[in-house]
Design an enzyme around this catalytic site. Structure first.
Site, PDB file in Angstrom:
ATOM      1  N   HIS A 238       0.737  -1.278   0.061  1.00 19.60           N
ATOM      2  CA  HIS A 238      -0.034  -0.052  -0.091  1.00 19.60           C
ATOM      3  C   HIS A 238       0.868   1.214   0.026  1.00 19.60           C
ATOM      4  O   HIS A 238       1.912   1.312   0.709  1.00 19.60           O
ATOM      5  CB  HIS A 238      -0.844  -0.015   1.216  1.00 19.60           C
ATOM      6  CG  HIS A 238      -1.933  -0.978   1.452  1.00 19.60           C
ATOM      7  ND1 HIS A 238      -1.755  -2.305   1.593  1.00 19.60           N
ATOM      8  CD2 HIS A 238      -3.387  -0.832   0.889  1.00 19.60           C
ATOM      9  CE1 HIS A 238      -3.097  -3.027   1.195  1.00 19.60           C
ATOM     10  NE2 HIS A 238      -3.998  -2.032   1.347  1.00 19.60           N
TER      11      HIS A 238
ATOM     12  N   ASN B  89       7.843  -3.681   3.576  1.00 25.25           N
ATOM     13  CA  ASN B  89       6.485  -3.835   3.693  1.00 25.25           C
ATOM     14  C   ASN B  89       6.153  -3.975   5.022  1.00 25.25           C
ATOM     15  O   ASN B  89       5.391  -3.194   5.804  1.00 25.25           O
ATOM     16  CB  ASN B  89       5.743  -4.471   2.766  1.00 25.25           C
ATOM     17  CG  ASN B  89       4.312  -4.058   3.044  1.00 25.25           C
ATOM     18  OD1 ASN B  89       3.918  -2.911   3.361  1.00 25.25           O
ATOM     19  ND2 ASN B  89       3.251  -5.149   2.865  1.00 25.25           N
TER      20      ASN B  89
END
Length: 280
Positions: A126, A157
């Site tokens: 994201h 991440n």
């Protein structure tokens, strides 16, 4: 100014248009959001004419905004504002292609996993954190649209990038925070997902957070420029000032309007997370 390879066209386009990011009030999934909450995007045509597949748009998703390249199928920059965290909407469990892009604007060809496609070790990472959008069911759905997703090294991440997200998550409870970020593409040798998804792999992620000290009312800022690689364990080596960030990425694309003194700020260490912070 060192503009990353692959961003030259976008930077020239944004600079020529006098691009400035306007923050709106402060990620996505399985169902289409309500039609009445998705504004029509602002479309910036290419300098030589409105070629449908050669343009950058500014797309408003309600809780956040993306500057998106329809040709390379990637967001270049994002921004949003967060207030006190009182959201509890659950993050969707699946990802989805973006149904809100204007006609002729390309996107990734599938919402499938990167790791399962061709090259292991990458997450659907994201840009705008789903957790930051958990105050609105539509906004958190949209954060799982593939326009907000890029190939991100899995350990990156789940470690340093999460650490940077948590700075915004915690400091929003002290005072409103403005969040900016984006990606840099500079090396074609790791573009594992062009054939499977139609998107390159970013070499760097950047994030900047602006807020105020509630005790003094003074503005303060922090920013990072982080390589998308394995083995990173701490944010501090990647601290930069916003001035430095603008030289690395481009002033127009960073899109931060702030006093010179704020842009020059570079903390010696990343801001410590306040005691008792609720990360959910």
């Amino acid at each position: 100014m060192a503009a990353a390879e692959g961003f030259g066209r976008a930077l020239r386009l944004l600079a020529g248009l006098g691009f400035a990011v306007l923050l709106a009030a402060c990620g996505g999934g399985d169902e289409d959001p309500g039609e009445d909450t998705t504004p029509v995007p602002t479309v910036y045509p290419a300098p030589n004419g409105p070629v449908a597949t050669d343009r950058v748009i500014r797309q408003d998703y309600g809780g956040y905004q993306l500057t998106y390249d329809c040709t390379t199928h990637t967001a270049l920059q994002y921004s949003y504002t967060l207030g006190f965290d009182d959201g509890t909407v659950a993050r969707p469990t699946s990802f989805k292609l973006d149904p809100t892009l204007p006609e002729g604007c390309g996107q990734q060809t599938t919402a499938n996993s990167y790791a399962a496609a061709i090259h292991p070790g990458y997450d659907r990472g994201h840009l705008v954190s789903s957790n930051h959008m958990d105050y609105n069911a539509d906004y958190i759905l949209r954060a799982n649209y593939m326009t907000n997703i890029v190939p991100q090294v899995a350990t990156f991440n789940r470690n340093v990038w999460l650490d940077a997200e948590n700075v915004a998550e915690c400091y929003r409870d002290i005072a409103p925070v403005q969040v900016y970020g984006g990606v840099v593409y500079s090396d074609p040798t790791n573009d594992w997902f062009l054939a499977s998804h139609g998107i390159r792999t970013p070499e760097f992620f950047w994030k900047a957070i602006l807020t105020t000290d509630p005790a003094t009312g003074a503005a303060k800022a922090i920013a990072w420029y982080i390589p998308n690689v394995e083995g990173l364990t701490a944010l501090d080596p990647y601290l930069v000032s916003i001035d430095e960030l603008e030289r690395l990425v481009g002033t127009g694309l960073v899109g931060i309007t702030a006093p010179a003194a704020v842009k020059a700020m570079k903390p010696a260490t990343s801001w410590p997370l306040p005691a008792g912070c609720n990360y959910t």
